[in-house]
Design a protein around this motif. Structure first.
Motif, PDB file in Angstrom:
ATOM      1  N   THR A 264      -2.310  -1.543   9.869  1.00  0.00           N
ATOM      2  CA  THR A 264      -1.862  -2.804   9.277  1.00  0.00           C
ATOM      3  C   THR A 264      -0.471  -2.577   8.717  1.00  0.00           C
ATOM      4  OG1 THR A 264      -2.383  -4.582   7.707  1.00  0.00           O
ATOM      5  CG2 THR A 264      -2.857  -2.339   7.003  1.00  0.00           C
ATOM      6  N   GLY A 265       0.193  -3.665   8.331  1.00  0.00           N
ATOM      7  CA  GLY A 265       1.561  -3.560   7.855  1.00  0.00           C
ATOM      8  C   GLY A 265       1.696  -3.696   6.356  1.00  0.00           C
ATOM      9  N   ASP A 266       2.947  -3.704   5.901  1.00  0.00           N
ATOM     10  CA  ASP A 266       3.272  -3.857   4.479  1.00  0.00           C
ATOM     11  C   ASP A 266       4.253  -5.016   4.313  1.00  0.00           C
ATOM     12  OD1 ASP A 266       1.914  -1.727   3.019  1.00  0.00           O
ATOM     13  OD2 ASP A 266       3.138  -0.371   4.218  1.00  0.00           O
ATOM     14  N   PRO A 267       3.784  -6.257   4.367  1.00  0.00           N
ATOM     15  CA  PRO A 267       4.720  -7.369   4.210  1.00  0.00           C
ATOM     16  C   PRO A 267       5.283  -7.435   2.800  1.00  0.00           C
ATOM     17  CG  PRO A 267       2.473  -8.173   4.141  1.00  0.00           C
ATOM     18  CD  PRO A 267       2.394  -6.719   4.513  1.00  0.00           C
ATOM     19  N   ASN A 268       6.504  -7.955   2.704  1.00  0.00           N
ATOM     20  CA  ASN A 268       7.101  -8.214   1.391  1.00  0.00           C
ATOM     21  C   ASN A 268       6.347  -9.380   0.755  1.00  0.00           C
ATOM     22  OD1 ASN A 268       8.704  -9.195  -0.756  1.00  0.00           O
ATOM     23  ND2 ASN A 268      10.564  -8.388   0.185  1.00  0.00           N
ATOM     24  N   LEU A 278      -3.405 -10.369   3.937  1.00  0.00           N
ATOM     25  CA  LEU A 278      -2.641  -9.141   4.158  1.00  0.00           C
ATOM     26  C   LEU A 278      -2.260  -8.457   2.848  1.00  0.00           C
ATOM     27  CD1 LEU A 278      -0.147  -9.827   7.089  1.00  0.00           C
ATOM     28  CD2 LEU A 278      -1.882  -8.038   6.956  1.00  0.00           C
ATOM     29  N   ILE A 279      -2.336  -9.199   1.755  1.00  0.00           N
ATOM     30  CA  ILE A 279      -1.923  -8.654   0.462  1.00  0.00           C
ATOM     31  C   ILE A 279      -2.766  -7.445   0.073  1.00  0.00           C
ATOM     32  CG2 ILE A 279      -1.805  -9.160  -2.014  1.00  0.00           C
ATOM     33  CD1 ILE A 279      -1.079 -12.044  -1.252  1.00  0.00           C
ATOM     34  N   LYS A 280      -4.053  -7.480   0.405  1.00  0.00           N
ATOM     35  CA  LYS A 280      -4.962  -6.401   0.010  1.00  0.00           C
ATOM     36  C   LYS A 280      -5.076  -5.381   1.147  1.00  0.00           C
ATOM     37  CE  LYS A 280      -7.572  -9.279  -3.208  1.00  0.00           C
ATOM     38  NZ  LYS A 280      -8.903  -9.802  -3.614  1.00  0.00           N
ATOM     39  N   LYS A 281      -4.050  -4.570   1.276  1.00  0.00           N
ATOM     40  CA  LYS A 281      -3.957  -3.610   2.382  1.00  0.00           C
ATOM     41  C   LYS A 281      -5.097  -2.596   2.357  1.00  0.00           C
ATOM     42  CE  LYS A 281      -1.009   0.121   4.096  1.00  0.00           C
ATOM     43  NZ  LYS A 281       0.258   0.849   3.904  1.00  0.00           N
ATOM     44  N   ARG A 282      -5.357  -2.017   1.197  1.00  0.00           N
ATOM     45  CA  ARG A 282      -6.386  -0.974   1.113  1.00  0.00           C
ATOM     46  C   ARG A 282      -7.763  -1.526   1.449  1.00  0.00           C
ATOM     47  NH1 ARG A 282      -6.418   3.639   2.443  1.00  0.00           N
ATOM     48  NH2 ARG A 282      -4.319   3.714   1.545  1.00  0.00           N
TER      49      ARG A 282
END
Length: 303
Positions: A264-268, A278-282
């Motif tokens: 997955t990615g790391d959006p600003n 997508l905010i909760k990546k972990r």
């Protein structure tokens, strides 16, 4: 247990790869060398905010300063690590050769640096730069990261990628001929792509025998052409459950030897319009792990 992991993952983790190769923890330090991108002149990719690398060093600092600042932070968590300089922001082979040499070699001179990872485009490596990369690969552990996003011509045209699949494939084969490691970025959830199309993209890369893959979910960011398209057309975005399902399937079609650098990615977050999950990546990464265990599948299980 899956062979290529140290933490019960069912896919070939980057941490496992680095520890097998170097015998200890290796950290990537993201750098902003101040490069631009050749595609910007034509408007750029529709999803790009031209601010990639939110976690890279500040371009106001010179590269060595960036490196030392980020290394100092990483040492708090991982003391006595080795390091790879990650030229992340924009197109990092798109400059005259003397400038590239100066920037790359400034990082290679830093203590405990064992390699470079260079993010670029398949249409932005000149023959003389390719020759230099081959030389560099003899001196250090070199990885070239190429953006692809999708193999499908309609999607490539829609996202205004600016190069063809043929160009990408030729570049990969040239790098492989010179024994340079290749990592490829792809995006799931691009407008109007089906699950089958996304699986076909990883199947193609598997047949190319790339060394690694970074899987991202499409992020709709503010002030991008994609944001305008999303507002006007309301094309469907993948739900979290759909994304998890697709990633699990994609991993099943990849050789276990291919290193999975990202799932997955790391959006600003300040720029993100959608999808909010997508905010909760972990949480997302953990849910992918749980789903693979639930289905009893692992990387390469469909091959």
């Amino acid at each position: 247990m899956f062979s290529y992991t140290l933490d019960n993952k069912r896919y070939h983790t980057l941490n496992y790869f680095y520890r097998q190769k170097f015998g200890q923890k290796v950290c990537k330090i993201s750098l902003n060398a101040g490069f631009t991108c050749p595609n910007i002149k034509q408007g750029g990719c529709i999803f790009c905010s031209h601010q990639s690398g939110d976690f890279a060093g500040k371009k106001e600092d010179d590269l060595v300063t960036q490196f030392k600042k980020m290394k100092k932070e990483m040492e708090k968590k991982w003391p006595n690590s080795l390091y790879i300089g990650y030229f992340q922001v924009a197109t990092n082979t798109y400059a005259p050769l003397p400038i590239l040499k100066e920037k790359y070699e400034a990082i290679l001179k830093q203590k405990n640096v064992v390699g470079l990872s260079i993010a670029t485009r398949s249409d932005a490596i000149s023959p003389e730069v390719m020759d230099y990369l081959e030389e560099l690969n003899q001196k250090t552990f070199l990885t070239i990261e190429l953006g692809l996003q999708s193999i499908h011509p309609k999607t490539i045209a829609l996202i205004h990628r600016g190069h063809t699949l043929e160009n990408f494939t030729a570049c990969v084969k040239e790098l492989q001929k010179r024994k340079i490691a290749v990592v490829v970025h792809i995006i799931n959830g691009l407008p109007y792509e089906t699950k089958e199309m996304m699986i076909e993209t990883v199947q193609y890369l598997n047949q190319l025998h790339v060394d690694g893959i970074k899987i991202h979910m499409l992020s709709v960011l503010k002030d991008t052409p994609l944001a305008k398209l999303y507002e006007e057309k309301k094309f469907p975005l993948l739900s979290k459950e759909e994304y998890i399902d697709i990633v699990c399937e994609q991993l099943g079609y990849l050789s276990p030897e291919i290193v999975i650098h990202r799932i997955t990615g790391d959006p600003n977050l300040k720029e993100l319009i959608a999808p909010e999950w997508l905010i909760k990546k972990r949480v997302l990464i953990n849910d992918i792990d749980k789903e693979m265990k639930k289905r009893n599948i692992h990387q390469g299980c469909y091959l």
